[in-house]
Design a protein around this motif. Sequence first.
Motif, PDB file in Angstrom:
ATOM      1  N   TYR A 138       0.374  -1.501   0.142  1.00  0.00           N
ATOM      2  CA  TYR A 138       0.432   0.329   0.000  1.00  0.00           C
ATOM      3  C   TYR A 138       0.904   1.746  -0.139  1.00  0.00           C
ATOM      4  CZ  TYR A 138      -2.947   3.686   1.413  1.00  0.00           C
ATOM      5  OH  TYR A 138      -3.642   5.055   1.910  1.00  0.00           O
ATOM      6  N   TRP A 139       1.672   1.308   0.810  1.00  0.00           N
ATOM      7  CA  TRP A 139       2.777   2.413   0.866  1.00  0.00           C
ATOM      8  C   TRP A 139       3.581   2.472  -0.658  1.00  0.00           C
ATOM      9  CZ3 TRP A 139       0.550   3.862   4.652  1.00  0.00           C
ATOM     10  CH2 TRP A 139      -0.033   2.731   5.373  1.00  0.00           C
ATOM     11  N   MET A 140       3.867   1.406  -0.924  1.00  0.00           N
ATOM     12  CA  MET A 140       4.369   2.198  -2.844  1.00  0.00           C
ATOM     13  C   MET A 140       2.960   2.422  -4.030  1.00  0.00           C
ATOM     14  SD  MET A 140       7.231   1.558  -3.366  1.00  0.00           S
ATOM     15  CE  MET A 140       8.818   1.216  -4.666  1.00  0.00           C
ATOM     16  N   GLN A 141       2.305   1.630  -3.685  1.00  0.00           N
ATOM     17  CA  GLN A 141       0.780   2.158  -4.029  1.00  0.00           C
ATOM     18  C   GLN A 141       1.078   4.054  -3.663  1.00  0.00           C
ATOM     19  OE1 GLN A 141      -2.028  -0.250  -3.482  1.00  0.00           O
ATOM     20  NE2 GLN A 141      -0.808  -1.345  -3.369  1.00  0.00           N
ATOM     21  N   GLN A 142       1.672   4.244  -2.709  1.00  0.00           N
ATOM     22  CA  GLN A 142       0.984   5.520  -2.275  1.00  0.00           C
ATOM     23  C   GLN A 142       1.939   6.630  -3.401  1.00  0.00           C
ATOM     24  OE1 GLN A 142      -1.965   6.680  -0.781  1.00  0.00           O
ATOM     25  NE2 GLN A 142      -2.591   4.442  -1.440  1.00  0.00           N
ATOM     26  N   ALA A 143       3.437   5.412  -2.878  1.00  0.00           N
ATOM     27  CA  ALA A 143       4.116   6.559  -3.816  1.00  0.00           C
ATOM     28  C   ALA A 143       4.483   7.149  -5.419  1.00  0.00           C
ATOM     29  CB  ALA A 143       5.595   5.876  -3.386  1.00  0.00           C
ATOM     30  N   LEU A 151       1.032   6.798  -5.982  1.00  0.00           N
ATOM     31  CA  LEU A 151       0.250   7.790  -6.992  1.00  0.00           C
ATOM     32  C   LEU A 151       0.459   8.447  -6.670  1.00  0.00           C
ATOM     33  CD1 LEU A 151      -2.826   6.066  -4.339  1.00  0.00           C
ATOM     34  CD2 LEU A 151      -3.106   6.078  -7.889  1.00  0.00           C
ATOM     35  N   ARG A 152       1.238   9.909  -5.439  1.00  0.00           N
ATOM     36  CA  ARG A 152       1.667  10.607  -5.376  1.00  0.00           C
ATOM     37  C   ARG A 152       2.565  11.363  -6.671  1.00  0.00           C
ATOM     38  NH1 ARG A 152       2.638  13.466  -0.924  1.00  0.00           N
ATOM     39  NH2 ARG A 152       1.984  11.783   0.465  1.00  0.00           N
ATOM     40  N   ALA A 153       3.033  10.250  -7.498  1.00  0.00           N
ATOM     41  CA  ALA A 153       3.861  10.457  -8.809  1.00  0.00           C
ATOM     42  C   ALA A 153       3.419  11.121  -9.747  1.00  0.00           C
ATOM     43  CB  ALA A 153       5.080   9.774  -8.630  1.00  0.00           C
ATOM     44  N   MET A 154       2.531  10.579  -9.653  1.00  0.00           N
ATOM     45  CA  MET A 154       0.964  10.257 -10.742  1.00  0.00           C
ATOM     46  C   MET A 154      -0.151  11.626 -10.430  1.00  0.00           C
ATOM     47  SD  MET A 154       1.596   8.439 -13.666  1.00  0.00           S
ATOM     48  CE  MET A 154       0.153   8.900 -14.706  1.00  0.00           C
ATOM     49  N   ARG A 155       0.550  12.037  -9.170  1.00  0.00           N
ATOM     50  CA  ARG A 155      -0.238  13.635  -8.790  1.00  0.00           C
ATOM     51  C   ARG A 155      -1.965  12.448  -8.635  1.00  0.00           C
ATOM     52  NH1 ARG A 155       3.105  16.380 -11.263  1.00  0.00           N
ATOM     53  NH2 ARG A 155       3.420  17.869 -10.381  1.00  0.00           N
ATOM     54  N   GLY A 156      -2.192  11.376  -8.226  1.00  0.00           N
ATOM     55  CA  GLY A 156      -3.659  10.906  -8.662  1.00  0.00           C
ATOM     56  C   GLY A 156      -4.083  10.508  -9.732  1.00  0.00           C
ATOM     57  N   ASN A 157      -3.480  10.634 -11.005  1.00  0.00           N
ATOM     58  CA  ASN A 157      -4.524   9.561 -11.877  1.00  0.00           C
ATOM     59  C   ASN A 157      -3.222  10.114 -12.645  1.00  0.00           C
ATOM     60  OD1 ASN A 157      -5.452   9.871 -14.717  1.00  0.00           O
ATOM     61  ND2 ASN A 157      -4.590  11.534 -15.373  1.00  0.00           N
ATOM     62  N   VAL A 158      -3.898   7.639 -12.774  1.00  0.00           N
ATOM     63  CA  VAL A 158      -3.129   6.812 -12.812  1.00  0.00           C
ATOM     64  C   VAL A 158      -4.078   5.646 -14.159  1.00  0.00           C
ATOM     65  CG1 VAL A 158      -2.783   6.516 -11.536  1.00  0.00           C
ATOM     66  CG2 VAL A 158      -4.762   4.613 -11.776  1.00  0.00           C
ATOM     67  N   GLU A 159      -4.824   7.036 -15.767  1.00  0.00           N
ATOM     68  CA  GLU A 159      -5.568   6.857 -15.932  1.00  0.00           C
ATOM     69  C   GLU A 159      -4.121   6.199 -17.699  1.00  0.00           C
ATOM     70  OE1 GLU A 159      -8.768   8.844 -17.844  1.00  0.00           O
ATOM     71  OE2 GLU A 159     -10.055   9.046 -16.307  1.00  0.00           O
ATOM     72  N   ASN A 160      -4.796   5.727 -18.256  1.00  0.00           N
ATOM     73  CA  ASN A 160      -3.778   5.307 -19.922  1.00  0.00           C
ATOM     74  C   ASN A 160      -2.451   5.277 -18.862  1.00  0.00           C
ATOM     75  OD1 ASN A 160      -5.321   6.030 -21.726  1.00  0.00           O
ATOM     76  ND2 ASN A 160      -5.916   8.359 -21.465  1.00  0.00           N
ATOM     77  N   ALA A 161      -2.587   4.237 -17.941  1.00  0.00           N
ATOM     78  CA  ALA A 161      -1.232   4.136 -17.513  1.00  0.00           C
ATOM     79  C   ALA A 161      -0.687   1.766 -17.516  1.00  0.00           C
ATOM     80  CB  ALA A 161      -1.106   4.483 -16.576  1.00  0.00           C
ATOM     81  N   ILE A 199       3.067  -7.074 -11.251  1.00  0.00           N
ATOM     82  CA  ILE A 199       1.933  -7.749 -11.707  1.00  0.00           C
ATOM     83  C   ILE A 199       0.680  -7.189 -10.600  1.00  0.00           C
ATOM     84  CG2 ILE A 199      -0.335  -8.620 -12.594  1.00  0.00           C
ATOM     85  CD1 ILE A 199       2.747  -7.837 -14.351  1.00  0.00           C
ATOM     86  N   GLY A 200       1.087  -7.433  -9.052  1.00  0.00           N
ATOM     87  CA  GLY A 200       0.826  -7.321  -7.836  1.00  0.00           C
ATOM     88  C   GLY A 200       0.284  -5.707  -7.862  1.00  0.00           C
ATOM     89  N   SER A 259      -3.755  -4.319  -7.613  1.00  0.00           N
ATOM     90  CA  SER A 259      -4.222  -3.356  -6.443  1.00  0.00           C
ATOM     91  C   SER A 259      -4.580  -2.440  -7.282  1.00  0.00           C
ATOM     92  CB  SER A 259      -2.775  -3.281  -5.629  1.00  0.00           C
ATOM     93  OG  SER A 259      -2.829  -4.237  -5.288  1.00  0.00           O
ATOM     94  N   LEU A 260      -3.796  -1.417  -8.324  1.00  0.00           N
ATOM     95  CA  LEU A 260      -4.654  -0.046  -8.813  1.00  0.00           C
ATOM     96  C   LEU A 260      -5.285  -0.041  -9.434  1.00  0.00           C
ATOM     97  CD1 LEU A 260      -0.507   1.506  -7.472  1.00  0.00           C
ATOM     98  CD2 LEU A 260      -2.636   1.703  -6.675  1.00  0.00           C
ATOM     99  N   ASN A 261      -5.543  -1.262 -10.123  1.00  0.00           N
ATOM    100  CA  ASN A 261      -6.586  -0.838 -11.696  1.00  0.00           C
ATOM    101  C   ASN A 261      -5.706  -0.620 -12.867  1.00  0.00           C
ATOM    102  OD1 ASN A 261      -8.613  -2.477 -10.309  1.00  0.00           O
ATOM    103  ND2 ASN A 261      -9.292  -1.092  -9.003  1.00  0.00           N
ATOM    104  N   ILE A 262      -4.310  -0.646 -12.733  1.00  0.00           N
ATOM    105  CA  ILE A 262      -3.305  -0.187 -13.748  1.00  0.00           C
ATOM    106  C   ILE A 262      -3.343  -1.530 -14.641  1.00  0.00           C
ATOM    107  CG2 ILE A 262      -1.286   0.808 -14.629  1.00  0.00           C
ATOM    108  CD1 ILE A 262      -1.631   2.055 -11.675  1.00  0.00           C
ATOM    109  N   ASP A 263      -3.726  -1.140 -16.299  1.00  0.00           N
ATOM    110  CA  ASP A 263      -3.498  -2.684 -16.802  1.00  0.00           C
ATOM    111  C   ASP A 263      -1.427  -3.082 -16.512  1.00  0.00           C
ATOM    112  OD1 ASP A 263      -5.307  -2.749 -18.071  1.00  0.00           O
ATOM    113  OD2 ASP A 263      -5.060  -1.832 -20.214  1.00  0.00           O
TER     114      ASP A 263
END
Length: 264
Positions: free
Chosen positions: A190-195, A197-207, A218-219, A223-227
């Motif tokens: 979860y903590w790396m996921q937050q890192a 998301l912070r780098a992407m300013r919360g926008n992970v569309e088209n990632a 892959i995990g 978890s973030l619903n990213i391809d």
Amino acid sequence: MKQYEHYFFDLDGTLINGEGLLPYAKELISCLRKQKKQVFFLTNHPVRSRRVLTNDLQELGLDIFYDELITPIMGLKEYFAPRNKDSRKLYVAGSKMIKEELREQGFTVVDEHASEEPKNIAVVLGMTPDLTYNQLQVGFWLMQQGAELILLNGDLLCPHPKGFLIDTGSLARVLEHKDKKPVIVGKPSYWMQQALLRAMRGNVENAVIIGDSLTSDIGIGNSLNIDTVLVCSGVTSIHQMQHAVQLPTVIFPSVREIYQLIKG
């Protein structure tokens, strides 16, 4: 693959193997730059500091910038963000570079002679070639007296030209016991996921996340619903897919095939 605007690459087993770049890693990143894609590097590397690792990769010929590299130290910062890091001291069973980077980030790093109460100390474990028995034993003593165990990454193995290196997750087996579940701050936590998301300013569309580990790369994508794209050039072989829990969006033998697809 061309539809993505943001690419997150793992390093070991995906773009590099030991001290060298894997075939077409350099060409793939350069091609994405020319297409004006946004590129990040999401690694569980626990030995070198973020700045040193960036410089080393640049010397290998990889087109990478400091701000594009996301490391377990950034996951550690996310873990301590809701806590008062000034009240928690860190005993590091790991590399000198990691200790120095933690100090630069405002953490207090203590040695084996620390006078603080063990319950106010967190033992931070990270694989490094110069890890000693004494470091592990001091960390284990602190844990027996109430210290928390934090793993920079949970990987069991790290790809190497000779085979595999023993990674942090394997070393942690020495320190773990039934009353002390470790906190993992690297991928896919979860903590790396937050890192990320912070780098992407919360926008992970088209990632998309590209890596060689079903568990970490892959995990975290799932978890973030990213391809996700699995490359079989590191810790995962195609034969392991029949028992896989984490499934990628697509599989390629290596980044060579991704490069050929993207360049057209």
